[in-house]
Design a protein around this motif. Structure first.
Motif, PDB file in Angstrom:
ATOM      1  N   LYS A   1     -28.353   7.302  -2.494  1.00  0.00           N
ATOM      2  CA  LYS A   1     -29.549   6.809  -1.823  1.00  0.00           C
ATOM      3  C   LYS A   1     -29.484   6.971  -0.313  1.00  0.00           C
ATOM      4  N   MET A   2     -28.364   6.555   0.278  1.00  0.00           N
ATOM      5  CA  MET A   2     -28.318   6.634   1.733  1.00  0.00           C
ATOM      6  C   MET A   2     -28.397   8.091   2.173  1.00  0.00           C
ATOM      7  N   MET A   3     -27.649   8.937   1.468  1.00  0.00           N
ATOM      8  CA  MET A   3     -27.701  10.340   1.834  1.00  0.00           C
ATOM      9  C   MET A   3     -29.123  10.876   1.704  1.00  0.00           C
ATOM     10  N   SER A   4     -29.755  10.536   0.592  1.00  0.00           N
ATOM     11  CA  SER A   4     -31.102  11.052   0.384  1.00  0.00           C
ATOM     12  C   SER A   4     -32.043  10.560   1.467  1.00  0.00           C
ATOM     13  N   PHE A   5     -31.920   9.297   1.816  1.00  0.00           N
ATOM     14  CA  PHE A   5     -32.839   8.774   2.827  1.00  0.00           C
ATOM     15  C   PHE A   5     -32.583   9.428   4.176  1.00  0.00           C
ATOM     16  N   MET A   6     -31.293   9.651   4.465  1.00  0.00           N
ATOM     17  CA  MET A   6     -31.003  10.322   5.725  1.00  0.00           C
ATOM     18  C   MET A   6     -31.600  11.714   5.756  1.00  0.00           C
ATOM     19  N   GLN A   7     -31.740  12.296   4.584  1.00  0.00           N
ATOM     20  CA  GLN A   7     -32.311  13.644   4.523  1.00  0.00           C
ATOM     21  C   GLN A   7     -33.786  13.587   4.164  1.00  0.00           C
ATOM     22  N   SER A   8     -34.381  12.454   4.385  1.00  0.00           N
ATOM     23  CA  SER A   8     -35.781  12.179   4.063  1.00  0.00           C
ATOM     24  C   SER A   8     -36.157  12.605   2.654  1.00  0.00           C
ATOM     25  N   ARG A   9     -35.292  12.261   1.720  1.00  0.00           N
ATOM     26  CA  ARG A   9     -35.617  12.478   0.326  1.00  0.00           C
ATOM     27  C   ARG A   9     -35.580  11.135  -0.393  1.00  0.00           C
ATOM     28  N   LEU A  10     -35.811  11.184  -1.682  1.00  0.00           N
ATOM     29  CA  LEU A  10     -35.799   9.930  -2.434  1.00  0.00           C
ATOM     30  C   LEU A  10     -34.490   9.706  -3.163  1.00  0.00           C
ATOM     31  N   GLY A  11     -33.854  10.775  -3.560  1.00  0.00           N
ATOM     32  CA  GLY A  11     -32.671  10.610  -4.392  1.00  0.00           C
ATOM     33  C   GLY A  11     -33.072  10.337  -5.822  1.00  0.00           C
ATOM     34  N   PRO A  12     -32.121  10.078  -6.699  1.00  0.00           N
ATOM     35  CA  PRO A  12     -32.440   9.915  -8.126  1.00  0.00           C
ATOM     36  C   PRO A  12     -33.445   8.799  -8.340  1.00  0.00           C
ATOM     37  N   MET A  13     -34.428   9.067  -9.165  1.00  0.00           N
ATOM     38  CA  MET A  13     -35.465   8.070  -9.403  1.00  0.00           C
ATOM     39  C   MET A  13     -35.704   7.828 -10.890  1.00  0.00           C
ATOM     40  N   GLU A  14     -35.185   8.693 -11.742  1.00  0.00           N
ATOM     41  CA  GLU A  14     -35.633   8.653 -13.130  1.00  0.00           C
ATOM     42  C   GLU A  14     -34.799   7.732 -14.006  1.00  0.00           C
ATOM     43  N   ALA A  15     -33.479   7.806 -13.860  1.00  0.00           N
ATOM     44  CA  ALA A  15     -32.626   7.014 -14.748  1.00  0.00           C
ATOM     45  C   ALA A  15     -32.609   5.567 -14.269  1.00  0.00           C
ATOM     46  N   GLY A  16     -33.295   4.717 -14.982  1.00  0.00           N
ATOM     47  CA  GLY A  16     -33.348   3.313 -14.595  1.00  0.00           C
ATOM     48  C   GLY A  16     -34.250   3.121 -13.394  1.00  0.00           C
ATOM     49  N   PRO A  17     -34.538   1.864 -13.048  1.00  0.00           N
ATOM     50  CA  PRO A  17     -35.411   1.639 -11.895  1.00  0.00           C
ATOM     51  C   PRO A  17     -34.779   2.180 -10.619  1.00  0.00           C
ATOM     52  N   TYR A  18     -35.491   2.986  -9.900  1.00  0.00           N
ATOM     53  CA  TYR A  18     -35.006   3.633  -8.684  1.00  0.00           C
ATOM     54  C   TYR A  18     -33.709   4.410  -8.918  1.00  0.00           C
ATOM     55  N   GLY A  19     -33.527   4.829 -10.126  1.00  0.00           N
ATOM     56  CA  GLY A  19     -32.354   5.637 -10.404  1.00  0.00           C
ATOM     57  C   GLY A  19     -31.061   4.877 -10.382  1.00  0.00           C
ATOM     58  N   THR A  20     -31.130   3.547 -10.592  1.00  0.00           N
ATOM     59  CA  THR A  20     -29.899   2.762 -10.495  1.00  0.00           C
ATOM     60  C   THR A  20     -28.896   3.149 -11.566  1.00  0.00           C
ATOM     61  N   LEU A  21     -29.396   3.635 -12.687  1.00  0.00           N
ATOM     62  CA  LEU A  21     -28.478   3.940 -13.777  1.00  0.00           C
ATOM     63  C   LEU A  21     -27.975   5.379 -13.723  1.00  0.00           C
ATOM     64  N   GLN A  22     -28.311   6.059 -12.639  1.00  0.00           N
ATOM     65  CA  GLN A  22     -27.952   7.462 -12.532  1.00  0.00           C
ATOM     66  C   GLN A  22     -26.469   7.700 -12.792  1.00  0.00           C
ATOM     67  N   LEU A  23     -25.628   6.914 -12.139  1.00  0.00           N
ATOM     68  CA  LEU A  23     -24.199   7.177 -12.260  1.00  0.00           C
ATOM     69  C   LEU A  23     -23.675   6.781 -13.630  1.00  0.00           C
ATOM     70  N   LEU A  24     -24.323   5.787 -14.253  1.00  0.00           N
ATOM     71  CA  LEU A  24     -23.944   5.478 -15.632  1.00  0.00           C
ATOM     72  C   LEU A  24     -24.257   6.660 -16.530  1.00  0.00           C
ATOM     73  N   ALA A  25     -25.422   7.238 -16.303  1.00  0.00           N
ATOM     74  CA  ALA A  25     -25.788   8.422 -17.081  1.00  0.00           C
ATOM     75  C   ALA A  25     -24.773   9.524 -16.837  1.00  0.00           C
ATOM     76  N   ASP A  26     -24.378   9.667 -15.563  1.00  0.00           N
ATOM     77  CA  ASP A  26     -23.378  10.680 -15.246  1.00  0.00           C
ATOM     78  C   ASP A  26     -22.100  10.427 -16.033  1.00  0.00           C
ATOM     79  N   GLY A  27     -21.674   9.165 -16.027  1.00  0.00           N
ATOM     80  CA  GLY A  27     -20.435   8.835 -16.718  1.00  0.00           C
ATOM     81  C   GLY A  27     -20.522   9.155 -18.196  1.00  0.00           C
ATOM     82  N   LEU A  28     -21.602   8.735 -18.809  1.00  0.00           N
ATOM     83  CA  LEU A  28     -21.777   8.971 -20.240  1.00  0.00           C
ATOM     84  C   LEU A  28     -21.850  10.466 -20.511  1.00  0.00           C
ATOM     85  N   LYS A  29     -22.488  11.163 -19.600  1.00  0.00           N
ATOM     86  CA  LYS A  29     -22.587  12.605 -19.805  1.00  0.00           C
ATOM     87  C   LYS A  29     -21.222  13.262 -19.711  1.00  0.00           C
ATOM     88  N   PHE A  30     -20.434  12.837 -18.715  1.00  0.00           N
ATOM     89  CA  PHE A  30     -19.108  13.452 -18.563  1.00  0.00           C
ATOM     90  C   PHE A  30     -18.239  13.175 -19.780  1.00  0.00           C
TER      91      PHE A  30
END
Lengths: 165, 216, 121, 99, 392, 350, 166
Positions: free
Chosen positions: F46-75
């Motif tokens: 999120k911080m990186m995305s905001f610094m680059q005026s982007r949103l960052g992950p938004m789909e997995a969970g609210p505001y993409g909070t579950l993104q890294l969980l999805a990553d973990g499960l995927k790995f």
């Protein structure tokens, strides 16, 4: 006390096994990694008898620094990933003999000497170490710095010649 | 073949053209017999044709006498008329050479099928010179320019790959673009584009109208 | 068992915890993950071409020199730690002793610096 | 644990180290074996320190660790130098005396 | 050739044969390490392959291996009509597409002896400079990302969109306009475009200021770039380096000013930026200044846009009279020229494409000798090449 | 009995050793991955995305909070590849060593008067010692992959880690001198109850008196984490991820967890050493409430420190190998030696 | 071993696994030509920002990637490398072919050195047409891919079996 004995047994067994691998394995990097286990075991033993500061020092210096030195040394002297230099000596047998003889002598000397003396695992604090070091052993302490300096300069001289040649 | 120019441009362009003539003289002077022909299009460019043996000499002369320190490019031209009738208005797909021997060369003339072309440029005078040399049909080889212009290395490798021209003294004459076992020299006129041989080009089927132009 | 050893038993437990996590996760993964050998899958990655000449150059001695410097100073740090905890008690005497100690080792750093070893050639 | 146990373990490690020094001809491995020996010594120092309930054991162990670090540093530097000059770290091939 | 219709087995045999070639052509067996950087490597903008022989982390010898993007433009140009070729050559330097069309069209116009009307020339020049901005903006961000700073490239992509919007609004093509015609342009500018473009130029000037501070002013960036990859002017010219690469070595030469092509550069007020150092930093600096200069040029060009037609009188079916002509312009990457040999047909007889990156990259073996691995990246990034422009 | 007293009673009660051990194990086993997730999500995504005026992950969970969980499960579902040339055992064990190093740091980090796994007498010393273990893991990974990029990355990483281990160790020394102890709990209380030249309004967070130490510590931490501007060992545009290049699936994720887990641990260490840890300068340190409030206070401080670390990460280009070695040896280490002496002088004189 | 590969995994589990793969696509950037820049815009430009969809463009090595976007002209010289790097990705893996060149050769249909379609070499999941496709088109391609991942049967995918289009 039982738990400590069990712990000691496990640690000692692992250490001896690893130490044997250090001197027998053909892969030098593996030898260094087995050495890590031995050193960690030594640190654990130190802690087990309450030598806290030295135990942690063992981890910091040996595993964190000396092993890195070894690994660098190995990686800088190996030209290939999968080619291992012949590491075993032709005179393996005499070496075994010498070691076994030495062991026999030592065991003979030790085995009944200190029977059943239980070591006291009361921790010796860092402050105690410090006080002793900065009173009784202040001269050796300063000598250490000279030793380190000498080693440093020596190694740099060797390395420098390297760069030149 | 001469360029007609409008009044104002002609005056502005006259100065460079005088220099071009001057350059042509200098080249002839430097190379003597080696300089065969030259051609100037006012306001456009200078072409000089030299013999194959004077090829490196011409480069040296251009660099030292004309101040052409900038090595622009080097390539070759295959003057053989395309045997495949690839002119866009031709529908036939004829593998036979259409008019054997009817090669006609461009500016500054030429005698053989393959001709080397090199272009050098002076960044101080802002003028360029195009140097050509004919290669005899039996012996496609010429001296390398690397000692004079280090940048010729890759260009020569490209010419070797595309035309099969050998550069004497080139240290590293390998394919530059194509895989090692690629067969043929793509830029020779008799190299077929296989995809087109499967399905011939339909020719012009659609003409775009330009703005303001009425469909007649 | 003493309080002291209990603390370190916890350290040992944590060590095992990390191991349990690694092996547990990999074990769990082995239930889920596919295994599909392909001819080139196990070739070492090198930007998509065959790895050539596995030789690793031995001239990277500077890594070693830096490691050596590090070891020396690490040892020094080990001696500073106990001193730091008890400085209040030692007062000026301790300060002077340590200043000498640090000074002598700093000489080594200066030597290395002057000899250009720190330049990473 | 018993003092005896510690000392015996130290002895075993020491002998393993001695074997390594004698049997190995790779310079780095010889240095590793020396480390084993020094650690065996350290074990004894600490054990006796605990036995006498004094921190002197620890202090000596610290000094040994220091010396060991210096020794490894110089030793490996020499091995590296040998390697640079001879492309080998086989100690058998190094007969400096023979020239 | 992978003609359609071959079956699976033939495919595999073919691929295996190709794999043999993917091996290093030169067998180097010394004690040094041979490192392949590429063909798929984040530093190579795609598909350049650099075979570097290393001694430790020092490069003993580095050789680019190209051709992973060779599409045979010169041969394809021989079987396409002149208007079809512009479609193709858009894709040589894919970042500054419009700029690729201009020298080709100019060369063809030379042969046909037509000249585009002034308005077309001015618009051409403006679009030319717009593609330069679109191109170099990405370089400015990309070089930073090669050096490890992630954020600037995102800003570059963000602000580049403003320029692309304008190109798209005028030409209909966001990337490959194919807008230039022999004798003029395809269309006139749409309404309101000039004002929008000026706003975009304002934004790009902000962008340049931002980068001057954020990247050029960064100490680490300077430490990584200063004194790295120094190109002496005479060596650079002998290797055929052009554009900002030689201007960063102090050669005061810009085809926009010094060339004789029919563009509107001589009628506006601008300057050529040079830098005496010739190192990676100078190349970055010159490009940044040129981008800013280009925004001013676009402003002037749009202010002074002459009225009139945008198309000269040319026949509908273009047959170029026989002859030879070479036209070169100062493209974002350097000098780009087309040497056209015509025999009076619908198709050119021979087209030699002088692309900037090809010559710019030919200096790499010379330049990379003796540098350290991290500097390879700096030098490659600062020379700024586009694979399509090298391999064609 | 009110709720508060119930909780206090519960906390004060003598919990059997085994029970408390299990609780502690469980808590840390949760904390390390969670810490990695929080840092990864908040900063990396999120911080990186905001610094680059982007949103960052938004789909997995609210505001993409579950993104890294999805990553973990995927790995977890990714194939586990051992390259043919790799040294299988070492290759497999390297992530374990790195992860062990991360886990062991958490043992001594206090989050409250009782909320600490083990209060060791040599706390800081221990933390620094175990954090240096990861070098071995990284060298193992680099060597065992039998890949040139990996070996180069491994060597670079090791060279860098040891170079910055020293400033890290030496920077802490100032704090140790001031607090007169290695025990992290005592360092916390020394800060909460301390005084700056006789003024004890906000205690004595050592960041004020040890600013040089804090600065050196942060820079060294940045380098220890191999983050930009010190990410030469994993430079993507150069050696394609360095020692991690051959790792797939969860083994790769262990390195990732190690990196972010260590980032969190170092952030925690920095806030304990320099920002006053879990304590607030006003308040009874022994109060049971700090066992609840402490972790929250810690989290806030850790996030603040991490924000600083990651801010640098997304802003700076990377230093070259020689430059970062020079920075360590010619600037940070002399500076920290001077810092030690100066602090010592002040300690003795005052 | 291989609960999922055997196809005996319970339905909710496969659903969950599909979801995780759907929202965590680590994308290996394979920029070859013009399309690479549009792919770069998808990754880098805040206007498109592919990270929103859970596509993480971090990995530099194929070993950590799930998705490879072949964007641009594929030449015969490049093909072996593409095949190799595709195979070096761990399963399950996905391929998007972006742009006319990767799909079928595009404007270089008659060239002597361009491969006419990457699907002759590796299986492609989603084709994105265009020359080059606009960033939006690639985004749609990714959304389509996510849809497919959400509905696929892992057991089939695990075997690397042929891709069934319905």
């Amino acid at each position: 006390m039982i738990a400590e004995h069990v712990a000691f047994g496990i640690i000692a067994a692992v250490m001896v096994a690893s130490a044997l691998r250090v001197v027998t394995t053909r892969d030098i990097v593996h030898a260094a990694l087995y050495l890590v286990i031995v050193l960690a075991g030594v640190a654990a033993l130190f802690l087990l008898v309450g030598a806290e500061f030295t135990g942690i020092t063992q981890v910091l210096i040996y595993i964190g620094a000396v092993i890195v030195l070894f690994l660098f040394g190995i990686m800088l002297t190996r030209s290939d990933f999968d080619q291992d230099a012949e590491t075993d000596h032709k005179r393996k047998f005499p070496a075994v003999l010498t070691a076994l003889l030495l062991l026999a002598v030592m065991i003979g000397a030790l085995v009944d000497r200190f029977e059943d003396i239980e070591l006291d695992p009361t921790p010796q604090t860092t402050a105690q170490v410090s006080d002793e070091l900065f009173s009784q052993y202040i001269v050796p302490f300063e000598a250490v710095s000279v030793l380190l300096l000498a080693a440093l300069i020596g190694a740099i001289v060797i390395a420098r010649r390297e760069e030149g040649g | 073949m001469s360029s007609t120019e409008t009044g104002a441009d002609a005056e502005a362009g006259a100065q460079p053209d005088r220099r071009r003539e001057d350059w042509a003289d200098k080249m002839a002077d430097a190379l003597g017999e080696g300089c065969l022909e030259h051609h100037i299009i006012p306001g456009s460019d200078l072409w000089v044709r030299v013999t194959r043996d004077s090829w490196t000499g011409a480069a040296t002369a251009a660099r030292d006498r004309l101040g052409c320190a900038f090595f622009d490019w080097l390539s070759a031209i295959d003057w053989l008329p395309s045997p495949y009738g690839r002119d866009m208005d031709a529908q036939e797909d004829n593998p036979e050479p259409r008019a054997a021997g009817a090669t006609e060369q461009g500016y500054a003339g030429g005698e053989t099928r393959f001709q080397m072309v090199m272009r050098l440029y002076s960044v101080t005078d802002h003028l360029g010179i195009t140097i050509k040399a004919d290669l005899p049909d039996g012996d496609l080889s010429i001296d390398t320019l690397i000692p004079i212009f280090a940048g010729a290395n890759w260009h020569e490798r490209e010419a070797w790959e595309m035309f099969g021209i050998r550069f004497n003294g080139h240290p590293d004459l390998r394919n530059i673009y194509l895989p090692g076992e690629f067969e043929g020299n793509p830029l020779r006129k008799d190299f077929p584009l296989l995809a087109r041989r499967v399905k011939p080009w339909p020719g012009i089927v659609d003409v775009e109208l330009f703005p303001g132009e009425e469909d007649s | 068992m003493s309080e002291f050893l209990r603390d370190y038993l916890l350290v040992a437990l944590f060590l095992m915890l990390a191991g349990a996590l690694v092996f547990g996760m990999l074990g769990l993964g082995s239930l889920l993950r596919p295994s599909r050998p392909q001819p080139q899958k196990y070739i070492t990655y090198e930007s998509g071409v065959d790895p050539v000449g596995l030789g690793w150059s031995q001239s990277n001695i500077r890594y070693y020199v830096f490691a050596l410097l590090f070891v020396m100073f690490d040892v020094e740090a080990v001696f500073i730690f106990p001193w730091a905890t008890r400085l209040e008690a030692y007062g000026t005497f301790g300060l002077v002793e340590m200043a000498i100690f640090i000074f002598i080792l700093a000489l080594g750093l200066v030597y290395a610096w002057r000899k250009g070893v720190l330049r990473w050639i | 644990m018993l003092l005896n146990e510690m000392l015996l373990l130290g002895a075993v490690l020491f002998c393993i180290g001695v074997y390594g020094v004698l049997a190995r001809r790779n310079g780095v491995l010889v240095l590793m074996s020396i480390e084993l020996i020094l650690n065996a010594v350290n074990i004894n120092l600490i054990a006796f320190g605990a036995f006498h309930d004094t921190v002197v054991g620890q202090i000596f162990a610290l000094f040994v660790i220091t010396v060991a670090a210096a020794e490894v540093g110089i030793g490996l530097a020499i091995v590296l130098l040998l390697y640079r000059n001879r492309r080998s770290i086989d100690l058998d091939q190094v007969d400096l005396m023979k020239g | 050739m992978t003609a359609s219709g071959t079956d699976q087995r033939q495919q595999l045999a073919y691929v295996a044969a190709q794999a043999a070639d993917a091996r290093l052509n030169v067998e180097i067996e010394t004690e040094g390490m041979t490192l392949n950087i590429g063909p798929q490597h984040p530093a190579t903008h795609g598909t350049l392959r650099l075979v570097a022989r290393l001694d430790g982390e020092q490069v003993v010898e580095a050789e680019p291996i190209m051709g992973y993007m060779h599409r045979g433009y010169e041969k394809l140009a021989e079987v396409r009509t002149y208007p079809q070729i512009t479609t193709l050559i858009n894709r040589i330097d894919w970042l500054g597409s419009f700029a690729n069309e201009v020298p080709f069209i100019l060369a063809a116009e030379k042969l046909m002896e037509v000249e585009a009307p002034p308005r077309a020339q001015w618009i051409r020049t403006a679009l030319f400079e717009l593609s330069r901005i679109a191109n170099i903006t990405l370089f400015l961000g990309d070089m930073a990302v090669q050096l490890g700073a992630v954020t600037p490239v995102f800003m570059a992509f963000r602000d580049r969109e403003f320029v692309l919007n304008q190109i798209e609004a005028a030409t209909g093509g966001r990337f490959h306009p194919n807008f230039d015609r022999i004798g003029g342009l395809k269309d006139d500018l749409p309404r309101g475009w000039i004002e929008d473009t000026k706003q975009a130029m304002e934004k790009m000037r902000n962008f340049c200021d931002e980068f001057e501070e954020l990247v050029l002013g960064n100490e680490i960036f300077q430490a990584r770039c200063r004194g790295i990859g120094i190109v002496p002017p005479e060596v650079g010219l002998a290797y055929g380096l052009s554009g900002a690469n030689v201007r960063a070595s102090g050669v005061d030469w810009d085809l926009r000013r010094d060339g004789q092509e029919a563009l509107a550069y001589d009628q506006i007020d601008w300057r050529v930026w040079t830098h005496p150092d010739g190192d990676s930093f100078a190349r970055y600096w010159v490009r940044l200044q040129e981008t800013r200069e280009a925004t001013h040029m676009v402003d002037q060009l749009l202010d002074g846009l002459p009225p009139g037609p945008i198309m000269a009188k040319v026949p509908r079916i273009i047959k170029v009279p026989g002859g030879e002509a070479y036209a070169a312009t100062e493209n974002p990457l350097g000098e780009m020229g087309y040497y056209i040999v015509s025999k009076g047909d619908l198709v050119p007889f021979r087209v030699k494409i002088r692309s900037a990156s090809f010559s710019n990259m030919s200096i790499t073996p010379w330049l990379l000798k003796g540098v350290y691995v991290p500097d390879i990246i700096t030098i490659l990034a600062s020379l700024y090449f586009i694979l399509g422009d090298i391999d064609r | 009995m009110t709720g508060a007293t119930a909780v206090s009673g519960l906390l004060a009660a003598e919990v059997p050793y085994w029970a408390s051990s299990i609780i502690k194990l469980g808590v840390v086993a949760l904390v390390v991955p969670t810490a990695a997730l929080i840092l990864g999500y908040v900063f990396l995504m999120k911080m990186m995305s905001f610094m680059q005026s982007r949103l960052g992950p938004m789909e997995a969970g609210p505001y993409g909070t579950l993104q890294l969980l999805a990553d973990g499960l995927k790995f977890l579902q990714k194939e586990d590849i051992f390259p043919d040339k790799a040294d299988r055992t070492v290759f497999a064990l390297a992530p374990l060593v790195v992860l062990i190093s991360t886990f062991l740091i958490y043992v001594v980090i206090p989050a409250g008067p009782d909320a600490v796994v083990a209060q060791l007498d040599v706390g800081v010393f221990y933390a620094l010692a175990v954090s240096s273990l990861s070098v071995v893991g990284i060298l193992m990974a680099g060597w065992a992959s039998a890949n040139k990029y990996a070996l180069m990355g491994g060597l670079r990483a090791a060279g860098q880690l040891i170079a910055y281990e020293l400033p890290l160790v030496l920077a802490v020394m100032g704090v140790v001198i001031q607090a007169g102890t290695l025990d992290l709990q005592k360092i916390v209380s020394a800060q909460a109850t301390g005084e700056i030249f006789g003024w004890g309004g906000i205690g004595n967070p050592f960041i004020l008196t040890q600013f040089a130490g804090f600065f050196i510590f942060l820079v060294a931490v940045q380098a220890e984490l191999t983050q930009p501007p010190f990410d030469m060992p994993v430079a993507e545009s150069e050696i394609v991820g360095g020692y991690q290049v051959e790792y797939t699936g969860f083994r790769f994720l262990f390195f990732f967890m190690g990196e972010f887990g260590t980032a969190f641990a170092f952030g925690a260490l920095a806030s304990v050493l320099f920002l006053g840890g879990w304590a607030l300068p006003w308040g009874d340190l022994g109060h049971w409430g700090f066992n609840i409030a402490g972790p929250v206070i810690m989290l806030v401080k850790v996030l603040a420190v991490s924000a600083l670390i990651f801010w640098f990460r997304f802003t700076y280009p990377r230093l070259r190998e020689d430059q970062l070695q020079r920075l360590a040896w010619k600037f940070l280490i002399p500076l920290s030696l001077v810092n030690i002496v100066v602090t010592g002088v002040f300690k003795v004189v005052l | 071993m291989g609960l999922v590969a055997s196809g005996k995994a319970p339905k909710p589990l496969t659903k969950l696994l599909n979801l995780s793969r759907k929202y965590s696509i680590w994308m290996y950037q394979w920029g070859l030509a013009c399309c690479a820049i549009e792919m770069g815009a998808v990754i880098g430009s805040p206007r498109y920002d592919v990270m929103r969809l859970g596509v993480i463009p971090f990995p530099a090595s194929p070993r950590q990637a799930d998705l490879v976007v072949i964007s641009g002209t594929v030449t015969d010289k490049m093909v072996p490398s593409i095949l190799r790097l595709y195979e070096q990705m761990p399963d399950p893996k996905y391929v998007i072919s972006m742009g006319s060149c990767a799909n079928c050769g595009g404007p270089y249909w008659d060239s002597y050195s361009v491969t006419k379609g990457i699907d002759q070499i590796i299986p492609v999941d989603v084709y994105v047409p265009g020359c080059p496709p606009r960033p939006e088109a690639l985004l749609e391609g990714i959304v389509l891919l996510q849809e497919r991942i959400g509905n696929e049967d892992p057991a089939v995918r695990w075997k690397g079996g042929p891709i069934v289009v319905d």
